[in-house]
Design a protein around this motif. Sequence first.
Motif, mmCIF file in Angstrom:
data_model
loop_
_atom_site.group_PDB
_atom_site.id
_atom_site.type_symbol
_atom_site.label_atom_id
_atom_site.label_comp_id
_atom_site.label_asym_id
_atom_site.label_seq_id
_atom_site.Cartn_x
_atom_site.Cartn_y
_atom_site.Cartn_z
ATOM 1 N N THR A 14 0.841 -1.199 0.000
ATOM 2 C CA THR A 14 0.000 0.000 0.000
ATOM 3 C C THR A 14 0.879 1.254 0.000
ATOM 4 O O THR A 14 2.053 1.209 0.352
ATOM 5 C CB THR A 14 -0.934 0.042 1.218
ATOM 6 O OG1 THR A 14 -0.181 0.349 2.400
ATOM 7 C CG2 THR A 14 -1.665 -1.280 1.405
ATOM 8 N N ASP A 39 -3.020 2.432 -3.864
ATOM 9 C CA ASP A 39 -2.822 3.819 -3.472
ATOM 10 C C ASP A 39 -4.058 4.627 -3.866
ATOM 11 O O ASP A 39 -4.773 4.283 -4.809
ATOM 12 C CB ASP A 39 -1.592 4.417 -4.161
ATOM 13 C CG ASP A 39 -1.007 5.605 -3.398
ATOM 14 O OD1 ASP A 39 0.112 5.471 -2.862
ATOM 15 O OD2 ASP A 39 -1.685 6.647 -3.310
ATOM 16 N N ARG A 40 -4.283 5.697 -3.133
ATOM 17 C CA ARG A 40 -5.370 6.623 -3.463
ATOM 18 C C ARG A 40 -5.062 7.373 -4.748
ATOM 19 O O ARG A 40 -5.970 7.779 -5.476
ATOM 20 C CB ARG A 40 -5.567 7.607 -2.306
ATOM 21 C CG ARG A 40 -6.683 8.614 -2.506
ATOM 22 C CD ARG A 40 -6.835 9.487 -1.274
ATOM 23 N NE ARG A 40 -5.595 10.175 -0.939
ATOM 24 C CZ ARG A 40 -5.202 11.328 -1.488
ATOM 25 N NH1 ARG A 40 -5.944 11.924 -2.402
ATOM 26 N NH2 ARG A 40 -4.071 11.903 -1.107
ATOM 27 N N GLN A 53 -6.003 1.861 -7.809
ATOM 28 C CA GLN A 53 -6.460 2.996 -7.015
ATOM 29 C C GLN A 53 -7.527 2.562 -6.024
ATOM 30 O O GLN A 53 -8.508 1.912 -6.386
ATOM 31 C CB GLN A 53 -7.014 4.099 -7.920
ATOM 32 C CG GLN A 53 -5.950 4.992 -8.527
ATOM 33 C CD GLN A 53 -6.542 6.203 -9.215
ATOM 34 O OE1 GLN A 53 -6.856 6.135 -10.394
ATOM 35 N NE2 GLN A 53 -6.675 7.289 -8.477
ATOM 36 N N ASN A 55 -9.155 4.007 -1.964
ATOM 37 C CA ASN A 55 -9.080 4.786 -0.736
ATOM 38 C C ASN A 55 -9.096 3.807 0.430
ATOM 39 O O ASN A 55 -10.131 3.226 0.758
ATOM 40 C CB ASN A 55 -10.271 5.745 -0.653
ATOM 41 C CG ASN A 55 -10.275 6.568 0.627
ATOM 42 O OD1 ASN A 55 -9.351 6.472 1.443
ATOM 43 N ND2 ASN A 55 -11.298 7.375 0.813
ATOM 44 N N ASP A 58 -11.692 3.756 3.182
ATOM 45 C CA ASP A 58 -13.061 3.376 2.845
ATOM 46 C C ASP A 58 -13.181 1.858 2.883
ATOM 47 O O ASP A 58 -12.672 1.163 2.008
ATOM 48 C CB ASP A 58 -13.408 3.915 1.457
ATOM 49 C CG ASP A 58 -14.868 3.704 1.066
ATOM 50 O OD1 ASP A 58 -15.432 2.645 1.410
ATOM 51 O OD2 ASP A 58 -15.441 4.593 0.414
ATOM 52 N N GLN A 61 -14.472 0.207 -0.336
ATOM 53 C CA GLN A 61 -13.511 0.147 -1.435
ATOM 54 C C GLN A 61 -12.464 -0.928 -1.202
ATOM 55 O O GLN A 61 -12.076 -1.651 -2.127
ATOM 56 C CB GLN A 61 -12.835 1.501 -1.632
ATOM 57 C CG GLN A 61 -13.717 2.570 -2.240
ATOM 58 C CD GLN A 61 -12.920 3.810 -2.637
ATOM 59 O OE1 GLN A 61 -11.774 3.713 -3.077
ATOM 60 N NE2 GLN A 61 -13.524 4.979 -2.490
ATOM 61 N N VAL A 105 -6.230 6.265 7.750
ATOM 62 C CA VAL A 105 -5.228 5.719 6.828
ATOM 63 C C VAL A 105 -4.156 4.933 7.567
ATOM 64 O O VAL A 105 -3.752 3.844 7.141
ATOM 65 C CB VAL A 105 -4.584 6.851 6.003
ATOM 66 C CG1 VAL A 105 -3.480 6.305 5.113
ATOM 67 C CG2 VAL A 105 -5.638 7.553 5.156
ATOM 68 N N GLY A 109 -6.989 1.595 7.815
ATOM 69 C CA GLY A 109 -6.713 1.006 6.503
ATOM 70 C C GLY A 109 -5.983 -0.327 6.601
ATOM 71 O O GLY A 109 -6.424 -1.325 6.006
#
Length: 251
Positions: A14, A39-40, A53, A55, A58, A61, A105, A109
């Motif tokens: 990540t 990655d965002r 991509q 987030n 989230d 996601q 994050v 995450g």
Amino acid sequence: MGNRQFAGKRVLVTGAASGIGRRIAERFCETGAEVVGLDRLAGEPGLPFRLVQVNLADVGQVEYVCKGLKAESTRLDILVNAAGVLRTGPAEDLSADDWQACFAVNASGPFYLLQHWIPVFKKQRAGAIVNIASNAAHVPRSGMTAYCASKSAMVSLSHCIGLELAPFGVRCNIVSPGSTDTPMLNSMVGGNDGYRLLVTGLPDQFKLGIPLGKIATVDDIAETTLFLASDLAGHITLQDIVVDGGATLGA
């Protein structure tokens, strides 16, 4: 470390669009691994690995992306959580968004990702996880309350996950960088002049400087990460290696 140390290994990294995460992903590619970056940001053209991509803050996601990756292959050999967010300022000036962004994050995450891949690691009874924290998780930093707290949470998360996975032969370790030459640090301190101050010390921020007399490179962090993910570290788990040139003075 051999040029093909990770040949045939499937690696998920990540924060792979830039900085430490990107260099870690590149180094795994250079040693033969099949790398997927998360990655965002979209990242620059020509990266030597596939960048997806997402987030990471989230949960929906993360679930969607993980399901897609599992549909491609149910195997994962190495997971590296390198994505990070830094919000600075005195505690009383931090917004709720600043606080929540750091935790979303830097701690949530990785947790979301681990929840999806822990069953895979357990079934395989093999694998390695390396989480990129910070030396800010080891010592207090003035003006970095949200970042320090969120990276400390990541360290605790790593230790708990490592303990749960140890009976399955899966290792989970931490790399805690200090000041490292990345776009994020450069923008925060203002380039080379700021780097010199970090090396010599900032007494008003209770930073004592860096005994080795230099800022870390992304390769310093990447090589430590690859070591912990490799068979050379086959009996190392639940550890936190601080890579900061001695800035924490062994704290």
